[in-house]
Scaffold this motif. Structure first.
Motif, mmCIF file in Angstrom:
data_model
loop_
_atom_site.group_PDB
_atom_site.id
_atom_site.type_symbol
_atom_site.label_atom_id
_atom_site.label_comp_id
_atom_site.label_asym_id
_atom_site.label_seq_id
_atom_site.Cartn_x
_atom_site.Cartn_y
_atom_site.Cartn_z
ATOM 1 N N GLN A 151 48.781 50.713 27.377
ATOM 2 C CA GLN A 151 50.118 50.910 26.831
ATOM 3 C C GLN A 151 51.140 50.011 27.508
ATOM 4 O OE1 GLN A 151 48.889 52.764 24.080
ATOM 5 N NE2 GLN A 151 50.978 53.524 24.199
ATOM 6 N N VAL A 152 50.879 49.655 28.751
ATOM 7 C CA VAL A 152 51.809 48.843 29.530
ATOM 8 C C VAL A 152 51.050 47.668 30.141
ATOM 9 C CG1 VAL A 152 53.272 50.828 30.046
ATOM 10 C CG2 VAL A 152 51.479 50.185 31.652
ATOM 11 N N ILE A 153 51.775 46.721 30.649
ATOM 12 C CA ILE A 153 51.159 45.536 31.259
ATOM 13 C C ILE A 153 50.654 45.890 32.657
ATOM 14 C CG2 ILE A 153 51.564 43.185 32.076
ATOM 15 C CD1 ILE A 153 53.721 42.963 29.877
ATOM 16 N N ASN A 154 49.348 45.698 32.878
ATOM 17 C CA ASN A 154 48.749 45.925 34.196
ATOM 18 C C ASN A 154 49.168 47.273 34.777
ATOM 19 O OD1 ASN A 154 47.643 43.360 33.934
ATOM 20 N ND2 ASN A 154 49.221 42.389 35.190
ATOM 21 N N GLY A 155 48.977 48.309 33.994
ATOM 22 C CA GLY A 155 49.422 49.629 34.428
ATOM 23 C C GLY A 155 48.802 50.112 35.714
ATOM 24 N N TYR A 156 47.581 49.699 35.981
ATOM 25 C CA TYR A 156 46.892 50.125 37.202
ATOM 26 C C TYR A 156 47.610 49.651 38.463
ATOM 27 C CZ TYR A 156 45.074 45.514 35.952
ATOM 28 O OH TYR A 156 44.968 44.204 35.560
ATOM 29 N N GLU A 157 48.386 48.566 38.356
ATOM 30 C CA GLU A 157 49.118 48.099 39.537
ATOM 31 C C GLU A 157 50.202 49.098 39.944
ATOM 32 O OE1 GLU A 157 50.497 44.119 38.988
ATOM 33 O OE2 GLU A 157 48.467 43.280 38.822
ATOM 34 N N HIS A 158 50.757 49.819 38.981
ATOM 35 C CA HIS A 158 51.729 50.857 39.313
ATOM 36 C C HIS A 158 51.077 51.988 40.105
ATOM 37 C CE1 HIS A 158 54.943 49.112 36.891
ATOM 38 N NE2 HIS A 158 54.080 48.969 35.892
ATOM 39 N N ALA A 201 40.867 38.915 45.385
ATOM 40 C CA ALA A 201 40.740 37.476 45.150
ATOM 41 C C ALA A 201 39.497 37.193 44.316
ATOM 42 C CB ALA A 201 40.655 36.749 46.492
ATOM 43 N N GLY A 202 39.690 36.473 43.237
ATOM 44 C CA GLY A 202 38.577 36.132 42.368
ATOM 45 C C GLY A 202 38.160 37.229 41.415
ATOM 46 N N GLU A 203 38.849 38.377 41.436
ATOM 47 C CA GLU A 203 38.525 39.495 40.554
ATOM 48 C C GLU A 203 39.435 39.508 39.329
ATOM 49 O OE1 GLU A 203 36.781 43.342 42.943
ATOM 50 O OE2 GLU A 203 38.945 43.156 42.756
ATOM 51 N N ASN A 204 38.934 40.066 38.221
ATOM 52 C CA ASN A 204 39.781 40.450 37.103
ATOM 53 C C ASN A 204 39.810 41.976 37.032
ATOM 54 O OD1 ASN A 204 37.376 41.269 35.850
ATOM 55 N ND2 ASN A 204 37.171 39.334 34.726
ATOM 56 N N ASP A 205 40.470 42.511 36.024
ATOM 57 C CA ASP A 205 40.611 43.967 35.987
ATOM 58 C C ASP A 205 39.279 44.668 35.734
ATOM 59 O OD1 ASP A 205 40.498 43.110 33.334
ATOM 60 O OD2 ASP A 205 41.807 44.693 32.615
#
Length: 339
Positions: A116-123, A130-134
């Motif tokens: 629902q939101v951009i990169n919600g997990y960062e909240h 480093a070198g990872e995606n979600d």
């Protein structure tokens, strides 16, 4: 025999035509529907988790409440987005919910769906390394979660604790034996299904696959299931895996059923774009029971699965969805040899 459960997204909308107008409605009606589904002879109550949305979001209080109100059905998720999860806190929550239910928890986890939101997990304080995606972040959290569920001690005890400790390194509590073998991964492709088997998780496959080879959805999903089972055999795990698929199925046995879902009799598979790639979406099944039995008998993925999850239109209310589950259990399942 095939297990039959429901899968609810727990939508709620403050609109006069919605029977689920608030978050409280969504939660309390979810509990009531689980009780009604058990009484109707269904085998499972499963809930989807979406953050930042007017849907179910915090699964463990709900799972514990359902576990306390029911006695027989499996209780699960389909799925928890592991990008958002603290694996250690999740082990404690999952252990508590499983113990409350008497060991009936079937926990579906995965990378999750578009947000629902951009990169919600960062909240929530989680950022890919480093070198990872979600997706890498989700898998890292999942593997740590699986490791902790084994129940091995890893934390050095305080030499002067408030309460006496058992000997050795300490594990997270409460520990629920057997829960590790009841973790499912929501896989959207054949490659992910193979990874799921390698990690020793059960396979959960929905009405969406994040690939398309041109064959009907149910055939591609059946191929995914076979890839999973073959990989499981190669991995040599000590227990037998389970596979679930979800479907939208509506037996048209009443005037109200025809009113709500009569137009779905013409439903077909759909192919579209999802996060930059082709995806195939399964069709909705809606028909008179005899016709429905004939159609479902040709679904190769349902035939290959151990559990069938029925996606329910929860905003139509508990009574209608209990009627839907009872219709499937009594009018459809016997004709397919599931009851």
């Amino acid at each position: 025999m095939k297990k039959i459960g429901f899968l609810s997204f727990g939508h709620w909308t403050p609109h006069p035509q919605s029977a689920t107008q608030s978050a409280a409605d969504a939660l309390l009606q979810s509990i009531d529907l689980a009780v009604a589904a058990e009484e109707a002879g269904a085998d499972g109550a499963y809930f989807r988790v979406h953050h930042f949305a007017r849907q179910l979001a915090s699964p463990f209080p709900l799972l514990a409440a359902v576990g306390a109100r029911t006695s027989r059905i499996e209780i699960g998720t389909g799925v928890i987005d592991m990008r958002y999860e603290n694996p250690l806190y999740m082990v404690e929550d999952a252990g508590a919910a499983d113990l409350i239910s008497g060991g009936r928890l079937q926990l579906g986890i995965s990378r999750g769906s578009p947000e629902q939101v951009i990169n919600g997990y960062e909240h929530f304080g989680h950022v890919p390394g480093a070198g990872e995606n979600d997706a890498d972040l989700a898998r890292r959290h999942a593997l740590r979660f699986l490791e902790l569920l084994e129940g091995e001690g890893f934390a050095e005890p305080n030499p002067r604790p408030m309460f006496p400790n058992p000997p050795g390194l300490l594990r997270l509590e409460p520990h629920s034996p057997g829960l590790r073998e009841r973790i499912w991964w929501g896989a959207g492709s054949r490659a992910t299904a193979e990874w799921t088997a390698e990690q020793g998780m059960n396979l959960m496959s929905s009405t969406l696959l994040t690939e398309d080879t041109g064959v009907p959805f149910h055939q591609l999903q059946a191929e995914q299931i076979q890839v999973f089972r073959d990989a499981w055999a190669r991995a040599g795990h000590s227990w037998q895996p389970q596979v679930s698929v979800s479907r939208s199925i509506f037996p048209l046995v009443s005037e109200l059923d025809h009113h709500y879902f009569g137009l779905e009799t013409r439903s077909q598979d759909q192919v579209g774009q999802l996060e930059g790639g082709r995806a195939r979406f399964g069709k909705t099944y809606a028909a008179e029971p005899d016709q429905l039995i004939e159609q479902l008998a040709e679904d190769e993925a349902i035939a290959a699965a151990d559990t069938l999850l029925i996606t329910v239109p929860n905003q139509l209310g508990v009574d209608y969805n209990a009627h839907l589950m009872e219709s499937i259990v009594t009018h459809v399942a016997p004709g397919l040899g599931w009851r």
